[in-house]
Write an enzyme that holds these catalytic residues in place. Structure first.
Site, PDB file in Angstrom:
ATOM      1  N   ASP A 407      12.855   0.105  -3.955  1.00 20.25           N
ATOM      2  CA  ASP A 407      13.693  -0.131  -4.608  1.00 20.25           C
ATOM      3  C   ASP A 407      14.803  -0.752  -4.843  1.00 20.25           C
ATOM      4  OD1 ASP A 407      12.044   1.246  -6.593  1.00 20.25           O
ATOM      5  OD2 ASP A 407      13.008   2.723  -5.817  1.00 20.25           O
ATOM      6  N   TYR A 495      13.050   7.284 -11.892  1.00 19.01           N
ATOM      7  CA  TYR A 495      13.865   7.722 -10.692  1.00 19.01           C
ATOM      8  C   TYR A 495      15.332   8.108 -11.026  1.00 19.01           C
ATOM      9  CZ  TYR A 495      10.234  10.633  -9.375  1.00 19.01           C
ATOM     10  OH  TYR A 495       9.055  11.307  -9.642  1.00 19.01           O
TER      11      TYR A 495
END
Ligand SMILES: *[C@@H]1O[C@H](CO)[C@@H](O)[C@H](O)[C@H]1NC(C)=O
Ligand SMILES: *[C@@H]1O[C@H](CO)[C@@H](O)[C@H](O)[C@H]1NC(C)=O
Ligand SMILES: *[C@@H]1O[C@H](CO)[C@@H](O)[C@H](O)[C@H]1NC(C)=O
Ligand SMILES: [Cu+2]
Length: 805
Positions: A407, A495
């Site tokens: 990420d 998320y």
């Protein structure tokens, strides 16, 4: 039932009710008469003289994030320097996709000065080292296009931008493995989805799913999500591929994938060269859009047909409350009150709290970082920082199968925004801003609610004992675990990662990560069923593994001269002291000093319980015992991917739950924003940090901690995964560091004694060392609604979002 019976039951009830009413009236009367009429009720929390400020200093310290002034002058330098020639940006006009073939600033971050220079400044009164910035430049203007990392300074009056040099990472970096950005997504929509895909397959999409990529201005039109195909799967570091899959535009779109995706080829910087390689439709792979269209037209392939789901509050994936509430009338949930005001202070990103002190900052590249963490004057850690967040997915369908996301390609620190008072953080929190620059915005952008800071108790006692005594009477001593928490939440696509740093009064600090947000799911198919469960009509929640990596540069006792030992708990076969003819089994502790980096690669072993201790040989306890801090690992997770194969190569840090290395400036981070794509040849390969096998005895030690959890999605992950059950943590716990529990000095304590230990019936003395509560105070009113009214971007930051990543 005879009536007298009922009466005889009713009368006692009436009597009780009347008594209760009478007592209530009496209490009300006392309360009214006790408070003089007209005395205003003080608002809770208004007392206390600590200072809370979140303004940029004129002379920022070594850890302070780049200030608006520094960012602005740096931007001017980057635009005027002939060597860099960064594209001039305007806030009022979005950049066209041709910016990809120019030179432009992708992200700017503070380049934290070398540790030795910072320590000389902090401890020996030397001059503060010059402030510098790390600039990631996308050089679409160069041939071949590259990514350059430059260190620019000194701030604010920049004079040069040198190329970052490090023995542990290459620079420049291949353009093909650059982090994601909005320009690229814009070009994908324009040239591929609304262009080639709509042209060749629009009719098929409308037949199969009811909508397509056409007329998005007027009609609902398919949404998209991308899955990176990392270079280890392509065998060529120079290639860039994304699976672009279609979703219905319904809250929340990721829970509404349709069975259609294209594999986009984006090797060249110029977006007009983007093309479609393969296509996935109705459970089958096609080598071209033409092949699919032809098969579809001759009806020689399986087809699929679905209607677009209703877009409303009732859809399973929406976050509107629904169903039967248990309260007959809504009542407000419990709230936190600081009756005497804040017990912590904040000044220029430095926090002080009951003996604790630390500096906080948000790296745009890798997220939250703490520096110079001290307790009662002693530095415990020089740096505690997030390094990377990875999720590896499993599936049969080609999109989800290769989705292994690192990420930091999304620039983690830029994703910290919009914390909501009374939902994400207590209303009493201090919100702290984050100012970022780069990508498509010219001026620095300030996110007001990037962090929150609050003191709270968890409803748990920190310690307590009720001492029953036969002779001298009983006693009680205890206190609540009131502690300070610094929180940020990074929203990475679907998320939300909540990261908490908590500081307790017994000298323990812990770092917690919890995951929430939407699942990333697959269209349901039988072939995908080994990888998860069908959780809704059309979707399957795929098994995935969340992994987090942290760097903890420990400086126990304020020195950079530390040792790492494990305290191994062994099986002890011995003889019974009272009867040496009897063999007896118990456990014993054995200290094992780790002398080289390769001895300090820890893999959890259930058979061998250990403590991990960092200690200082020259500073033992008064009894000559080791004195230091313990690292407690509360979130270990086994990484099952094949070592050195596929994408595992770029996350080699996940092989060990703890790794200890000697501090080196060239080993600043364990990952990089290129990790999403660079698995063919990782830019940062953490496994090499231990290769030189340095001595780690009486050295400056860095502890690298991996945590994770396997997530098998279940229907209760709909609509959102909850933070309960996803919490991972590690703690720094004093170990023989203090002669006794540091919380003994706290006035939060309560003690009970018998007034007369010989005659318990005489009563109990209750001592609350913080003083008795006497006056009433009013609940403070929330300022959040007012803040949002004045500045809507404080809440959803929608306009800025478009301009950034
Ligand atoms: C700087 O960039 C602009 C726009 O991309 C270009 O037209 C110009 O030629 C460049 N200048 C130099 C010196 O490379
Ligand atoms: C398939 O049919 C559609 C619509 O009927 C048409 O536009 C398209 O050109 C055809 N494609 C092929 C490859 O036959
Ligand atoms: C030992 O540690 C304490 C702080 O915990 C420090 O004040 C003292 O100077 C240290 N002593 C030595 C010999 O390093
Ligand atoms: Cu998950």
């Amino acid at each position: 039932m005879p009536s007298f019976n009922r009466q005889s039951r009713l009368w006692p009830l009436v009597a009780v009710v009347m008594t209760v009413v009478a007592i209530c009236l009496l209490i009300a009367l006392i309360a009214v008469s006790a408070r003089k009429p007209g005395t205003p009720v003080r608002t809770c929390g208004k007392r206390g003289g600590v200072s809370i400020e979140d303004v940029e200093p004129a002379q920022p310290g070594p850890f302070h994030d780049l200030t608006t002034r520094e960012l602005e002058s740096l931007r001017s330098f980057l635009e005027s320097d002939p060597d860099i020639n960064a594209t001039k940006l305007r806030n009022d006009r979005p950049l066209g996709s041709n910016a990809l073939v120019q030179s432009y600033v992708s992200v700017i971050d503070l380049y934290v000065p070398p540790k030795a220079a910072v320590l000389a400044h902090l401890e020996q009164d030397q001059k503060q080292p010059p402030r510098e910035a790390l600039v990631v430049l996308f050089r679409g203007d160069k041939s071949p296009a590259v990514v350059e990392e430059r260190v620019c300074g000194p701030l604010p009056g920049v004079v040069s931008c040198r190329m970052l040099k490090s023995s542990k990472r290459r620079n420049p970096v291949e353009f093909s493995i650059r982090p994601f950005n909005m320009l690229e997504f814009g070009a994908l929509i324009e040239f591929l989805l609304r262009g080639a895909v709509e042209e060749k397959l629009g009719f098929l999409l409308r037949y199969s799913f009811g909508i397509s990529y056409a007329n998005c201005e007027e009609n609902p039109c398919l949404d998209f999500f991308t899955s990176p195909v990392s270079t280890s799967l392509l065998g060529n570091i120079g290639q860039r591929r994304l699976w672009v899959w279609a979703h219905y535009p319904v809250e929340y779109y990721l829970l509404h994938p349709v069975d259609f995706a294209v594999l986009a080829v984006m090797d060249d910087a110029d977006p007009t060269t983007y093309r479609v390689d393969k296509v996935w439709y109705a459970g089958r792979l096609y080598s071209s859009m033409d092949e699919l269209a032809a098969g579809f037209n001759t009806s020689s392939i399986p087809k699929t047909k679905r209607k677009m789901p209703e877009r409303g509050a009732d859809v399973f994936s929406s976050l509107h409350p629904r169903g039967q509430e248990f309260l007959s009338q809504p009542q407000r949930p419990p709230r936190l009150v600081e009756p005497d005001g804040k017990r912590y202070s904040l000044s220029h990103r430095q926090v002080s709290y009951l003996g604790w002190q630390f500096n906080l900052r948000m790296s745009s590249l890798s997220g939250p970082q703490l520096f110079d963490v001290r307790f009662r004057g002693d530095r415990i850690a020089y740096e505690i920082s997030l390094q990377e967040i990875v999720v590896t997915y499993s599936a049969h369908n080609p999109m989800h199968q290769v989705t292994d996301v690192a990420d930091s390609a999304g620039y983690l620190g830029m994703m910290a925004r919009s914390l909501v008072a009374g939902a994400d953080c207590p209303e009493s929190s201090t919100f702290i801003s984050n100012t970022v620059a780069g990508q498509l915005v010219k001026g620095p952008v300030r996110f007001p609610n990037a962090w929150c800071l609050f003191e709270h108790n968890s409803g748990l006692p920190l310690r307590r004992h009720m001492g029953y005594r036969f002779v001298h009477g009983s006693f009680y001593g205890g206190m609540m675990d009131s502690h300070l928490t610094l929180r940020t939440i990074l929203v990475v696509g679907n998320y939300d990662y909540m990261i908490d740093f908590s500081f307790h009064q017994n000298g323990l600090m812990d770092v917690r990560v919890s995951s929430t947000g939407f699942l990333m799911v697959s269209p349901y198919s039988v072939e995908d069923s080994p990888y998860g469960y069908r959780v809704q009509e059309h979707i399957l929640g795929n098994l995935h593994h969340h992994l987090f990596h942290f760097k903890v540069d420990m400086d126990v006792g304020g020195t950079t001269n530390n040792r790492y030992s494990t305290l191994d708990i062994h099986k002890d076969k011995t003889l019974l002291t009272t009867d040496p003819s009897v063999t007896y089994y118990q456990t014993k502790v054995k200290q094992s000093l780790k002398s080289k980096e390769r001895d300090a690669l820890y893999k959890y072993n259930f058979e061998k319980p250990v403590y991990h201790i960092v200690h200082n040989e020259n500073n033992k306890t008064r009894f000559g015992e080791i004195r230091g801090y313990r690292l407690q690992l509360g979130g270990m997770s086994k990484q099952l991917l094949q070592e050195n194969k596929n994408n595992e190569r770029t996350m080699s840090w996940s092989r060990h739950q703890l790794v200890v290395t000697k501090h080196k400036e060239d080993e600043r981070t364990s990952s990089s924003p290129y990790a999403m794509f660079d698995s063919e040849n990782p830019v940062v390969d953490f496994s090499t940090f231990s290769d030189d096998n340095d001595k780690i005895v009486d050295e400056d030690l860095v502890f690298w901690l991996a945590m994770g959890l396997h997530h098998i999605p279940r229907s209760e992950d709909l609509p959102l995964t909850a933070t309960t059950g996803t919490r991972l943590s590690f703690s720094l716990t004093p170990f023989n560091f203090f002669p006794e529990c540091p919380s003994m000095t706290s006035s939060d304590a309560t003690r009970l004694d018998l007034l007369n230990s010989d005659k318990p019936s005489e009563g109990v003395r209750i001592r609350r060392y913080y003083g008795q509560e006497e006056e009433t105070c009013a609940l403070p009113t929330s300022t959040y609604e007012k803040q949002v009214k004045e500045n809507p971007d404080a809440a959803l930051e929608s306009s800025k979002f478009l301009g950034l990543l």
